[in-house]
Design an enzyme around this catalytic site. Structure first.
Site, mmCIF file in Angstrom:
data_model
loop_
_atom_site.group_PDB
_atom_site.id
_atom_site.type_symbol
_atom_site.label_atom_id
_atom_site.label_comp_id
_atom_site.label_asym_id
_atom_site.label_seq_id
_atom_site.Cartn_x
_atom_site.Cartn_y
_atom_site.Cartn_z
ATOM 1 N N LEU A 46 0.828 -1.210 0.000
ATOM 2 C CA LEU A 46 0.000 0.000 0.000
ATOM 3 C C LEU A 46 0.863 1.261 0.000
ATOM 4 O O LEU A 46 0.677 2.142 -0.828
ATOM 5 C CB LEU A 46 -0.933 -0.019 1.215
ATOM 6 C CG LEU A 46 -1.890 1.164 1.364
ATOM 7 C CD1 LEU A 46 -2.848 1.248 0.172
ATOM 8 C CD2 LEU A 46 -2.681 1.062 2.672
ATOM 9 N N GLU A 90 1.478 0.467 10.225
ATOM 10 C CA GLU A 90 0.018 0.313 10.200
ATOM 11 C C GLU A 90 -0.694 1.620 10.562
ATOM 12 O O GLU A 90 -1.736 1.622 11.216
ATOM 13 C CB GLU A 90 -0.445 -0.811 11.139
ATOM 14 C CG GLU A 90 0.182 -2.166 10.871
ATOM 15 C CD GLU A 90 -0.362 -2.856 9.638
ATOM 16 O OE1 GLU A 90 -1.060 -2.208 8.854
ATOM 17 O OE2 GLU A 90 -0.086 -4.048 9.471
ATOM 18 N N GLY A 108 20.336 0.084 33.869
ATOM 19 C CA GLY A 108 21.481 0.991 33.875
ATOM 20 C C GLY A 108 22.386 0.757 32.674
ATOM 21 O O GLY A 108 21.916 0.564 31.554
ATOM 22 N N GLY A 109 23.673 0.737 32.905
ATOM 23 C CA GLY A 109 24.630 0.526 31.814
ATOM 24 C C GLY A 109 24.423 -0.794 31.104
ATOM 25 O O GLY A 109 24.618 -0.899 29.891
#
Length: 379
Positions: free
Chosen positions: A126, A363, A339-340
């Site tokens: 589409l 969509e 965290g890290g």
């Protein structure tokens, strides 16, 4: 955490158990490798198809499983909690079967058992490079020539592009605007149908979309789905259901992120105790869990309207909007809680964070969902 589900039939519980078994056996150990290599998981989809998961909401007489949308969407949710790319592929394939299943000729419908069984994979064409949200303004054109339509134009963001066995081509056969759009069913080997290289994506790399160039592609007249000029109506009706599929994917992704962050917060210790016992983290987890439950409830309410044969398009827009925004918030918080470690690929939350973003776009962008909802309120 275990999600408490109220399902309509005992068979539905068995189906969800089968889905969990398949995700453990076929998906969990493969997702990282396929995503890292950007390889399309065609054989995985065939396995799911042979297990009956690619035609769930369609009638048994057509090769489907005659499941309600309420049940089908919860299958998608479970798949997405392990591998979003697979869940999105199932959702797109289900969407791609819609035109033939509801509007196809007797001859076209003969292919439905292979479509719904997953032996034939579908694509839904589409969007275009310069027109996604404005679907009624598409420019790909089909001109009648003898016994064929000759189609010229480019389709963009096509999931399964280059992998699909059949393509729903929405193109202009008449006047400007929605009334001039038709739907053509094209086989993958159609002369002039030219898949391009897949896009380089931030996430969903194993199921990345591609452009489809139509360079004078010749599609026989008997491949017209529905009537001439009926394509836009077909596309919009399909997208109402497709938005529910994307919402279900978002719920599954958000549930996975909530579960993972919760498990991490119970094990990770700082200042002598698990971080989940600090109010700052505990409240984040509470908000995440609530967002997921609310998104699921909104999704299933829309699905039950659809199953009852009642109007559901506005509720589908609400579900898609809320669930995908929730997935973005929840995955962001999951990264923060780790965290890290949330920023490294050793933990899946960084992938889920990258994947959540696209769900707000596909969509129909969430801005389009807000437009649909607001117009329903204001007339």
């Amino acid at each position: 955490m275990t999600v408490e589900r109220l399902l309509p039939t005992p068979e539905a519980y068995d189906l969800l158990d089968l889905t969990r078994e398949l995700t453990t056996r076929e998906l969990a150990g493969r997702v990282d490798d396929f995503e890292a290599r950007g390889e399309f998981p065609r054989e995985v989809l065939r396995t799911l198809g042979r297990s009956g998961l690619l035609g769930l909401p369609y009638p048994e007489a057509d090769g489907g499983s005659a499941q309600s949308y309420e049940v089908y969407l919860q299958v998608l949710e479970i798949l997405a909690s392990t591998w979003l790319g697979i869940a999105e592929a199932v959702s797109v394939h289900t969407l791609s079967c819609f035109p033939v299943a509801l509007y196809g000729s007797e001859r076209q419908r003969k292919a439905l058992p292979e479509m719904l069984g997953g032996e034939l994979l579908g694509a839904y064409c589409l969007s275009e490079p310069h027109g996604g949200s404005d679907a009624a303004g598409l420019t790909t054109r089909a001109v009648s020539d003898g016994e064929d339509w000759v189609v010229t134009g480019t389709k963009a963001w096509i999931t399964h592009g280059g992998q699909a066995d059949f393509y729903n081509i929405f193109c202009r056969t008449g006047e400007d605007g929605p009334k001039g759009i038709s739907c053509l069913l094209a086989a993958a080997d159609t002369p002039g149908l030219l898949p391009q290289a897949t896009e380089r994506l931030m996430g969903l790399r194993s199921t990345a979309p591609a452009q489809i160039v139509l360079d004078g592609a010749r599609i026989p007249h008997d491949r017209l789905v529905g009537g001439e000029g009926q394509g836009f109506a077909i596309a919009m009706k399909a997208l109402d259901a497709g938005r529910l599929g994307i919402a279900a994917c978002a719920v599954g992704l958000a549930q996975a992120a909530t579960d993972y962050a919760t498990g991490y917060a119970k094990e990770r210790e700082q200042f002598g105790r698990p971080i989940g016992r600090f109010q700052g983290v505990g409240f984040m987890l509470a908000d995440m869990a609530t967002q997921v439950s609310a998104a699921r409830a909104l999704l299933l309410a829309a699905a039950r309207l659809k199953d009852a044969g009642r109007p559901f398009s506005i509720e589908a827009a609400k579900a898609k909007l809320f669930a995908t925004d929730a997935a973005m918030r929840v995955t962001t918080d999951a990264v923060q809680i780790l965290g890290g470690y949330g920023y490294v690929a050793d933990h899946p939350v960084e992938r889920w964070f990258r994947e959540a973003k696209v769900l707000q776009i596909v969509e129909g962008t969430n801005q389009i969902q807000r437009l649909v909802i607001s117009r329903s309120l204001t007339g």
